[in-house]
Design a protein around this motif. Structure first.
Motif, short mmCIF file in Angstrom:
data_model
loop_
_atom_site.label_atom_id
_atom_site.label_comp_id
_atom_site.label_asym_id
_atom_site.label_seq_id
_atom_site.Cartn_x
_atom_site.Cartn_y
_atom_site.Cartn_z
N GLU A 96 0.82 -1.20 0.00
CA GLU A 96 0.00 0.00 0.00
C GLU A 96 0.86 1.26 0.00
O GLU A 96 1.99 1.25 0.50
CB GLU A 96 -0.92 0.01 1.23
CG GLU A 96 -1.85 -1.18 1.34
CD GLU A 96 -2.63 -1.19 2.65
OE1 GLU A 96 -2.51 -0.20 3.41
OE2 GLU A 96 -3.33 -2.17 2.92
N TYR A 97 0.29 2.31 -0.57
CA TYR A 97 0.89 3.63 -0.45
C TYR A 97 0.65 4.18 0.96
O TYR A 97 -0.05 3.56 1.76
CB TYR A 97 0.29 4.59 -1.49
CG TYR A 97 0.66 4.26 -2.91
CD1 TYR A 97 1.90 4.62 -3.44
CD2 TYR A 97 -0.23 3.58 -3.74
CE1 TYR A 97 2.23 4.33 -4.75
CE2 TYR A 97 0.10 3.28 -5.06
CZ TYR A 97 1.33 3.66 -5.55
OH TYR A 97 1.66 3.36 -6.84
N GLU A 98 1.22 5.33 1.22
CA GLU A 98 1.09 5.91 2.56
C GLU A 98 -0.36 6.25 2.90
O GLU A 98 -0.74 6.26 4.07
CB GLU A 98 1.96 7.17 2.66
CG GLU A 98 3.46 6.87 2.57
CD GLU A 98 4.29 8.12 2.65
OE1 GLU A 98 3.71 9.22 2.69
OE2 GLU A 98 5.54 8.01 2.70
N ASP A 99 -1.18 6.55 1.88
CA ASP A 99 -2.58 6.89 2.14
C ASP A 99 -3.48 5.66 2.22
O ASP A 99 -4.70 5.79 2.35
CB ASP A 99 -3.10 7.85 1.07
CG ASP A 99 -3.02 7.25 -0.33
OD1 ASP A 99 -2.47 6.13 -0.48
OD2 ASP A 99 -3.50 7.90 -1.28
N GLY A 100 -2.90 4.46 2.14
CA GLY A 100 -3.68 3.23 2.24
C GLY A 100 -4.15 2.67 0.91
O GLY A 100 -4.75 1.60 0.87
#
Length: 274
Positions: A124-128
């Motif tokens: 996942e990216y940092e924003d989910g």
């Protein structure tokens, strides 16, 4: 008595035929002075029309129907330059890759389809938002494992270049091939028609809240924050911190139901207990 005069201008293209017994430079130079040629009109082009008043001060109205070649050329160049800019911006937007962070969140889901074990890894990216997947299988030959691994890489690259997860879900949900049948180890999916059907059904439930693709209802309530919690800055900050460090897919957006009850513990967000 006439009150107006109208002047109309035309451009005429014609050709003149001369019959000569012999061709020499002298005869060719005298052609323009001869009046025995045969004239043939090829084209007549309307240029403009002027209207003048004969009573008082002349009023000249000029109506142009044909733009000059230079003006048309300049307009075409402006349009072409704008198209080039738009095309470059479009190409740049679709060719930009959003690479995954070096250290990222995600989860691993183990399940069995028939007698075949499938391990789904997500990143996942940092924003989910999901950005990559890996697929491991058991009881499969090297060819099938290699195909599944490369398929996962292709899907991951597609998501990193901006292809929505919805597109993959709609494309692969319902695909049918072996292994298929009963699913064990997943609390939301009871059966699948193929490995791809199971994988994208799981991703849709975990990241897109596609409850219509689940076979069992969610045991967790919808993730909402009541008014009391919104008014409590400390709880709101703690809740935001938990979201930042927790895999969105692992908790399936149900953060509150997955958390341990910490109502009796006051935490200092700087890392100290009060």
């Amino acid at each position: 008595m006439s009150k107006y005069i109208v002047e109309t201008y035309y451009t005429c293209t014609f050709k003149v035929k001369h019959y000569l017994d012999d061709i020499s430079n002298n005869q060719l130079d005298q052609l323009d002075k001869r009046d025995d040629g045969e004239y043939e009109i090829l084209d007549i082009k309307f240029d403009k029309r002027n209207t003048k008043s004969l009573d008082k001060k002349p009023v000249q109205v000029e109506v142009k129907y044909n733009e000059s070649v230079e003006n048309i050329s300049n307009k075409n160049q402006n349009i072409n330059s704008k198209n080039v800019v738009l095309n470059n911006a479009f190409k740049e937007s679709i060719t930009k890759r959003f690479s995954m962070p070096d250290r990222r969140k995600g989860y691993i889901q183990k399940a069995s389809i028939g007698d075949h074990k499938v391990y789904l890894h997500t990143g996942e990216y940092e924003d989910g938002k999901i950005g990559e997947i890996f697929i491991d299988t058991s009881k499969e030959g090297e060819l099938v494992k290699a195909l599944m691994n490369n398929f996962a890489i292709a899907v991951s690259l597609g998501m990193q270049y901006g292809v929505p997860l919805d597109e993959f879900v709609n494309a692969f949900i319902g695909t049918k091939f072996e292994p298929s049948g009963k699913v064990q180890g997943n609390d939301r999916i009871l059966s699948a028609s193929s490995i791809l059907d199971y994988i994208f059904r799981e991703l849709a439930i975990s990241y897109l809240n596609r409850e219509d693709l689940a076979h069992t209802p969610s045991i967790a309530n919808k993730d909402t924050i009541d008014e009391n919690e919104q008014n409590n800055d400390e709880q709101s900050q703690f809740f935001k911190l938990v979201k930042d460090i927790t895999s969105k897919g692992f908790v399936r957006n149900n953060y509150k139901k997955k958390l341990v009850d910490l109502s009796d513990i006051k935490l200092n967000l700087k890392g100290k207990k009060k």
